[in-house]
Enzyme design. Sequence first.
Site, mmCIF file in Angstrom:
data_model
loop_
_atom_site.group_PDB
_atom_site.id
_atom_site.type_symbol
_atom_site.label_atom_id
_atom_site.label_comp_id
_atom_site.label_asym_id
_atom_site.label_seq_id
_atom_site.Cartn_x
_atom_site.Cartn_y
_atom_site.Cartn_z
ATOM 1 N N LYS A 132 0.468 4.870 -8.661
ATOM 2 C CA LYS A 132 0.648 6.040 -9.075
ATOM 3 C C LYS A 132 1.958 6.488 -9.476
ATOM 4 O O LYS A 132 2.266 7.124 -10.743
ATOM 5 C CB LYS A 132 0.307 6.910 -7.752
ATOM 6 C CG LYS A 132 0.686 8.556 -8.246
ATOM 7 C CD LYS A 132 0.732 9.466 -6.761
ATOM 8 C CE LYS A 132 1.209 10.953 -7.409
ATOM 9 N NZ LYS A 132 1.675 12.039 -6.452
ATOM 10 N N ARG A 186 -10.670 -2.369 4.175
ATOM 11 C CA ARG A 186 -10.200 -2.609 5.812
ATOM 12 C C ARG A 186 -9.633 -1.450 6.145
ATOM 13 O O ARG A 186 -8.454 -0.749 5.443
ATOM 14 C CB ARG A 186 -9.401 -4.032 5.759
ATOM 15 C CG ARG A 186 -10.106 -5.110 5.546
ATOM 16 C CD ARG A 186 -9.297 -6.481 5.935
ATOM 17 N NE ARG A 186 -8.122 -6.676 4.968
ATOM 18 C CZ ARG A 186 -7.210 -7.676 5.254
ATOM 19 N NH1 ARG A 186 -7.353 -8.336 6.170
ATOM 20 N NH2 ARG A 186 -6.345 -7.881 4.444
ATOM 21 N N GLY A 246 -4.270 -3.749 -4.528
ATOM 22 C CA GLY A 246 -5.303 -2.876 -5.206
ATOM 23 C C GLY A 246 -4.213 -1.548 -5.661
ATOM 24 O O GLY A 246 -3.744 -1.020 -4.794
ATOM 25 N N ASP A 255 2.607 14.787 2.288
ATOM 26 C CA ASP A 255 1.645 15.518 2.687
ATOM 27 C C ASP A 255 0.768 15.316 3.820
ATOM 28 O O ASP A 255 0.261 16.189 4.531
ATOM 29 C CB ASP A 255 0.721 15.959 1.458
ATOM 30 C CG ASP A 255 0.160 14.560 1.025
ATOM 31 O OD1 ASP A 255 0.901 13.910 0.439
ATOM 32 O OD2 ASP A 255 -1.280 14.609 0.908
ATOM 33 N N VAL A 293 -8.839 -2.787 -2.084
ATOM 34 C CA VAL A 293 -9.699 -3.556 -2.614
ATOM 35 C C VAL A 293 -10.802 -4.174 -1.684
ATOM 36 O O VAL A 293 -12.047 -4.398 -1.740
ATOM 37 C CB VAL A 293 -8.927 -4.892 -2.904
ATOM 38 C CG1 VAL A 293 -9.568 -6.160 -3.313
ATOM 39 C CG2 VAL A 293 -8.017 -4.479 -4.224
ATOM 40 N N THR A 317 -7.023 -11.840 2.335
ATOM 41 C CA THR A 317 -8.106 -11.055 1.770
ATOM 42 C C THR A 317 -9.432 -11.979 1.299
ATOM 43 O O THR A 317 -10.398 -11.502 0.827
ATOM 44 C CB THR A 317 -7.729 -10.140 0.655
ATOM 45 O OG1 THR A 317 -7.202 -11.115 -0.362
ATOM 46 C CG2 THR A 317 -6.686 -8.949 1.219
ATOM 47 N N ASP A 323 0.619 -1.290 -0.098
ATOM 48 C CA ASP A 323 0.114 0.159 0.022
ATOM 49 C C ASP A 323 0.911 1.147 -0.149
ATOM 50 O O ASP A 323 0.396 2.466 0.503
ATOM 51 C CB ASP A 323 -0.905 0.049 1.253
ATOM 52 C CG ASP A 323 -1.488 -1.386 1.272
ATOM 53 O OD1 ASP A 323 -2.469 -1.713 0.432
ATOM 54 O OD2 ASP A 323 -1.775 -1.830 2.333
#
Length: 425
Positions: free
Chosen positions: A21, A304, A43, A334, A301, A132, A16
């Site tokens: 990106k 959670r 995801g 940020d 995904v 998952t 994660d």
Amino acid sequence: MNKGKVDVLLGLQWGDEGKGKVVDVLTPKYDIIARFQGGPNAGHTLEFEGQKYVLRSIPSGIFQGGKVNIIGNGVVLAPDLFMNEAKDLEKSGHDLKGRLHISKKAHLIMPTHRVLDAAIEASKGKNKVGTTGKGIGPTYTDKVSRSGLRVGDILDNFQEKYEAHKAAHLKQIAALGYTDFDITEVEKVWMEGVEYLKQFQIVDSEHEINKILRSGKDILCEGAQGTMLDVDFGSYPFVTSSNTICAGACIGLGIGPNRIGNVYGIMKAYCTRVGAGPFPTELFDETGAKIRDLGHEYGAVTGRERRCGWCDLVQLKYSIMINGVTELIMMKSDVLDGFPVVKACVAYELPDGTQTTDLPYELYDAKPVYKEFKGWNTDMTKFTSEDQFPQEFNDYVKFLEEYLETPIRIISIGPDRAQTIVRNK
């Protein structure tokens, strides 16, 4: 003879980190984007031009300029989930069938794999891993035990092969005493997904990739999850079922190790983890909750909540070593814009009172030793150059680079593609 290069981009924490990106941002520099491991439990979220996309199996380079994207042999693929993901992208105007290639050697996640996933987790009781439920682990188990079903199998006598695998799974499920399931409807959609898969270019990806390299073209390899979820070097047994580290790119795509050039390691300015397992810098207070809320730390995904904590430099240094990282990319800086104090773990205190900067075999007993930094208290989300960074933030970045002995080349200051600062220092 021309020789193309292979660069690898992967996560250095527990997943994660924002890999999607960065792949999207870097894609214009490459001819091919290739995903080398993992399944639809990963995801990758991308935001640009006011739209948000979540990719599960499709490489994150799919949005940029008609580049070929390859799903490699190290990936496990669920035909029904892939179909839904691909059709959603096609609705948004992206041509997938012409530029998405799928390895014949990628393994298929069957409906019964998901049932097995649930049955195995239920049998573990309080010791469950926290999967998952997507069937990833059982699919990789079949692969390692030489009893898997692969994408190439859909091209010849598939129904017979499928039924044999399904029967074997049902015996395993019965042996676990698990009865709460019905795959009838799921199986119908899954078979539709198989037919849909046939519309794509199903290839011998190892040959395709090496021909691409011989022609002088460049490839960016995209990993899923993070280093600390690697089945060999992560926080075992609370890991995924594949090799998430740089070496996994060679295995998951059929690339020789001498082809690897730059290794981009992605990290957050803090740290998160999903599911069970050790997490030395986890925060259980208001600070942890604030990081979660500001960073929108919820699974792309699963939805959670992610566990949140300060940046763990002991863990990061280990990941950099294992992967041979050449450049760091720091995400979500940020999120820490408004904190008066920012911390980073620089050592672990062990039960015997000693301190170490080496990642120990057992992380549960590791107590973080922190260094504190004055917060920068500046909204950096609209910055366009590193020259605008406040001194406090520069001090934090400089310390990270010195401790990790690796340059931070890119800093992300927001979720949009445009909120990406490439550093020259």
